[in-house]
Design an enzyme around this catalytic site. Structure first.
Site, short mmCIF file in Angstrom:
data_model
loop_
_atom_site.label_atom_id
_atom_site.label_comp_id
_atom_site.label_asym_id
_atom_site.label_seq_id
_atom_site.Cartn_x
_atom_site.Cartn_y
_atom_site.Cartn_z
N ILE A 373 67.75 32.39 19.66
CA ILE A 373 66.42 32.49 20.28
C ILE A 373 66.27 31.45 21.39
O ILE A 373 66.43 30.25 21.14
CB ILE A 373 65.32 32.29 19.21
N GLU A 375 64.14 29.46 22.74
CA GLU A 375 62.78 28.92 22.65
C GLU A 375 62.41 28.04 23.84
O GLU A 375 61.24 27.78 24.09
CB GLU A 375 62.59 28.13 21.34
N ASP A 417 41.84 40.39 55.59
CA ASP A 417 40.60 40.58 56.30
C ASP A 417 40.79 40.06 57.73
O ASP A 417 41.71 39.28 57.99
CB ASP A 417 39.49 39.80 55.59
N ASP A 714 37.94 36.14 52.87
CA ASP A 714 37.01 35.03 52.71
C ASP A 714 35.63 35.48 52.29
O ASP A 714 34.87 34.70 51.71
CB ASP A 714 36.91 34.23 54.01
N ASP A 718 35.53 40.96 50.12
CA ASP A 718 36.97 40.94 49.84
C ASP A 718 37.27 40.70 48.36
O ASP A 718 38.40 40.95 47.91
CB ASP A 718 37.65 39.82 50.65
#
Length: 811
Positions: A373, A375, A417, A714, A718
């Site tokens: 495993i 980990e 934008d 901004d 958006d």
């Protein structure tokens, strides 16, 4: 009455026949609008001519789910767990309705407003005028969501087994890793859902309301549909309203529509129904700012039914998509789990077949499983991302979610934008014209730094009488102020006037010696402003405004410092100049003046035309080179703006976005199905006249086509798309709190170039994760460890092998 009489279903498409839909266009629009916002629904077409609705959907939904949604929308029913008002507010095309129609629909009185008794009734029906967060998951549920993946399940298994066999130290370490990393995830999730809290800041605390025929100052949360509200400069609009009276009213809607300058408002009916928010000049919206004039409005929607409220609902939707990193770790976790179980069980079974004791082989099998495993893998990944976050912060990219660093590294589309991201969001005078000359001005924004050029040669504006006169007279006819705050310059008042004042400041013009005597303020119907100033030896009238209006007031023009008769031919030349400047997306104002005397003091005619001033919200200097760099690195850039076509096309061409690409409008998007948009999306790099739901539709189309999408912006408009994207990027200086809190990364310098830097950093971090985690090394050690036990057991090389839990391999 049964709502749905019949339906036929197809693969991911279904058709319902809905009672009440036939010849009911209002219900059709409501069904389309509300169903399209539901996660899992791809497209909706409601036909009031047939009474049918066709819905395309994905595997997350069933036909029964959609059926229930249609029922709830038609009858305005909500689940008991929802916090929204029980009765949904009417959604009419308010901008095309007359004042009398609105009075009748909302049962109100423009002159006297609502009665206090009626207002209280409506408040109990519709609820408070405030934005409401969706149902937040409990702390326990958030923790459970964090550990609900294969890697954490493997770690839990390893910790549990270690505890059972007495290896308490290992068990504590493993469980601590799980708790630490899941707590970090919960903290990130909590921060991500603060967007709606920021939206509350946009609502005005108190409003001037007409109740019982008297104007009272009331809490904005108590407003109801039908209330009559008075607004003035400096006010935040408390709810969506239809203007019924106005005088020189202007509203700054840039945060909602993306418009780069204040919108002039009026109280007239707009005949066109299907138009974007930015063109609804007789409407104002919650959270926007009044910058000029006076207005009286009837509140038509409040709270979650407003345009801002619709954005809040979009932000309430959960985004369950896994990042590329999480997907990779999930696949790795599944593969490790299957391999561990298969090989460990195979070795255990082979030992039993050869006669080894059950307990001995069980111990060996468990030892192999725990040793295999990884980990430490999730911890290694977290550390690598954390170091990357620190490096990015030093370069102005502030990361709110660790996994977003890795996602940014694989992004191949940036949706951005325009206003405030690609451009400065500060109007700037770029060109000044007279009949004989053209001057260009350098510098961007409100900083009064820049030079003046004629034929590409720098000049001193004080040496050119025509240029100096235009700048001086234009600045005298302004009410805005230029203010320096620390190292930054700001404008109070109208941004267009601010741009003229900045240009005059660049020329070293100070008008303190002039005293204003009179003023005719700008009016949206007259489209000009006139002031009268005392110039010591004489009085001077100055007018600025729309070129066609100013030209009609002029009989002369200024050329080389001399006043000359204007005439029709010269007027036509000026009109052509104006058209040419407008076609380049410049906002054009004309300036004229007149020396007043006792014999000639008429301020409506015989003005001297001084010149044309062209201004724009220009692209940032570095944007074009940054976009070229993006394209070279396989990253496409898509501009999504609320601005008009000319402005969008002009900016798109100047920054290199329209090389062989198309531009599509918001209304055109409304007519497309999701499937049509997905097929077209690769050919479009500019979307204009868009609303928040358009941006969301574009992002979803790109993601469905397999792109990893970074969305930047901004404004409030958006925020939903930023949250929907694989990676949301907000502006830190000029952006809104709503957008920042919905984002994964915030740019402290508002610089588009920082995004490209962040993508490069993300790609570097991805490589580091691959190197540090050394997955191949883990598997090699695990394979050698497993097969050495298997071979020893099978061929008797180590008959007395005992499990050693104290010294198992670390990976």
């Amino acid at each position: 009455m049964e709502l749905i009489r019949k339906y036929t279903s197809y693969t991911k498409r279904i058709r319902f026949s809905v009672n009440g839909l036939y010849r009911n266009e209002l219900l059709a629009k409501r069904l389309e609008k509300n169903l399209s916002l539901k996660s899992g629904i791809l497209s909706v077409t409601a036909n009031p001519m047939t009474g049918n609705i066709i819905i395309a959907f994905d595997d997350r939904l069933k036909a029964e789910d959609i059926k229930k949604e249609i029922y709830k929308i038609k009858f305005n029913i909500r689940d008991a767990k929802d916090n929204f008002p029980m009765k949904q507010q009417a959604q009419y095309p308010w901008h095309i309705m007359t004042k009398k129609q609105i009075e009748k629909v909302l049962n109100t009185d423009i002159d006297n407003g609502l009665s206090t008794v009626e207002a209280k009734k409506r408040l109990s029906t519709y609820g408070l005028n405030q934005l409401i967060n969706g149902n937040k998951p409990s702390f326990f549920k958030m923790m459970l969501n964090q550990v609900n993946n294969y890697l954490f399940k493997i770690l839990f298994f390893a910790g549990g087994i270690s505890l059972l066999i007495g290896d308490i130290a290992d068990s504590i370490v493993i469980i601590s890793i799980v708790i630490l990393e899941s707590s970090l995830g919960v903290l990130q999730e909590y921060n991500a859902e603060k967007s709606l809290e920021s939206l509350h800041k946009l609502t005005s605390p108190r409003s001037s309301v007409l109740r019982d025929g008297k104007i009272s100052l009331l809490s904005s949360s108590e407003l109801v549909p039908g209330d009559v509200v008075i607004v003035k400069p400096g006010d935040i609009v408390p709810a969506d309203g239809r203007i019924v009276e106005s005088k020189n009213l202007e509203s700054d809607e840039s945060c909602l529509t993306g418009e780069s300058h204040p919108s002039s408002k009026h109280d007239l009916v707009i005949l066109k129904d299907d138009i974007p928010l930015a063109e609804r000049k007789n409407m104002v919206y919650m959270g926007t700012n009044i910058t000029k004039g006076y207005g009286k409005l009837i509140i038509v929607t409040t709270g979650m039914s407003t345009e801002i409220g619709k954005i809040a609902k979009m932000l309430n939707e959960e985004r369950n998509a896994l990042s590329p990193l999480k997907k990779s770790l999930e696949i790795l976790g599944k593969n490790i789990t299957i391999a561990i179980i298969t090989i460990s069980f195979g070795i255990f079974l082979s030992g039993i077949i050869r006669g080894k004791s059950f307990s001995q082989m069980l111990g060996i099998g468990i030892s192999l499983a725990i040793g295999a495993i990884p980990e430490g893998l999730s911890t290694i990944v977290t550390i690598a991302l954390a170091y990357g976050v620190q490096r990015m912060a030093k370069r102005n990219a502030i990361v709110r979610k660790l996994n977003s660093v890795e996602t940014l590294g694989v992004a191949n589309v940036i949706c951005t934008d325009k206003t405030g991201t690609l451009t400065k969001n500060e109007m700037t005078v770029k060109e000044i014209r007279t009949l004989g000359k053209v001057w260009t001005i350098s510098g961007i924004g409100y900083s009064p730094l820049g030079g003046f050029y004629h034929d590409n040669v720098k000049i001193n504006p004080k040496d050119d009488k025509d240029l100096y006169s235009i700048l001086q007279y234009g600045a005298l006819c302004c009410n805005s102020k230029l203010i320096k705050k620390g190292n930054d310059w700001t404008v109070t008042g109208d941004p267009t006037e601010g741009a003229i004042i900045v240009a005059a400041k660049k020329a070293g013009i100070e008008n303190d010696q002039y005293e204003r005597i009179d003023e005719i303020p700008f009016d949206s119907s007259s489209k000009f402003m006139t002031v009268v100033v005392d110039a010591t030896s004489h009085k001077l009238a100055i007018s600025k405004g729309a070129p066609d209006i100013i030209l009609n007031k002029c009989s002369y023009f200024l050329r080389s410092g001399k006043v000359t008769k204007l005439g029709k031919i010269n007027k036509n030349k000026i009109i052509k100049q104006n058209d040419e400047m407008s076609n380049r997306a410049l906002r054009v104002l004309a300036v004229s003046y007149k020396i007043l005397s006792d014999e000639n003091n008429n301020i409506d005619s015989d003005f001297i035309f001084a010149g044309l001033i062209g201004m724009e919200d220009p692209p940032k200097d570095e944007v074009k080179n940054t976009i070229e760099e993006c394209l070279k690195n396989g990253i496409n850039v898509v501009m999504i703006t609320g601005d008009q076509k000319n402005t969008a096309m002009s900016i798109g061409n100047r920054i290199g976005l329209l090389k062989g690409k198309k531009a599509v409008s918001g209304p055109e998007l409304d007519k497309m199905t999701d499937h049509e948009l997905i097929n077209l999306i690769d050919d479009v790099n500019v979307f204009y006249r868009t609303s928040p739901h358009h941006k969301l539709k574009i992002v979803r189309a790109l993601r469905k086509k397999g792109y990893i999408v970074a969305m930047t912006g901004d404004g409030i408009n958006d925020a939903p798309a930023i949250k929907e994207a694989n990676i949301g990027i907000a502006m830190g200086k000029g952006g809104t709190d709503v957008t920042r809190n919905a984002s994964d990364i915030t740019l402290a310098d508002d610089n588009f170039t920082t995004i490209v830097m962040a993508i490069k950093e993300g790609r570097s971090i991805n490589e580091n994760i691959k190197k540090i985690s050394k997955v191949r090394f883990i598997w090699k050690r695990w394979r050698n460890h497993s097969f050495s036990h298997g071979l020893n057991d099978r061929y008797g090389y180590a008959a007395d092998i005992k499990p050693d839990f104290k010294h198992k391999s670390r990976h």
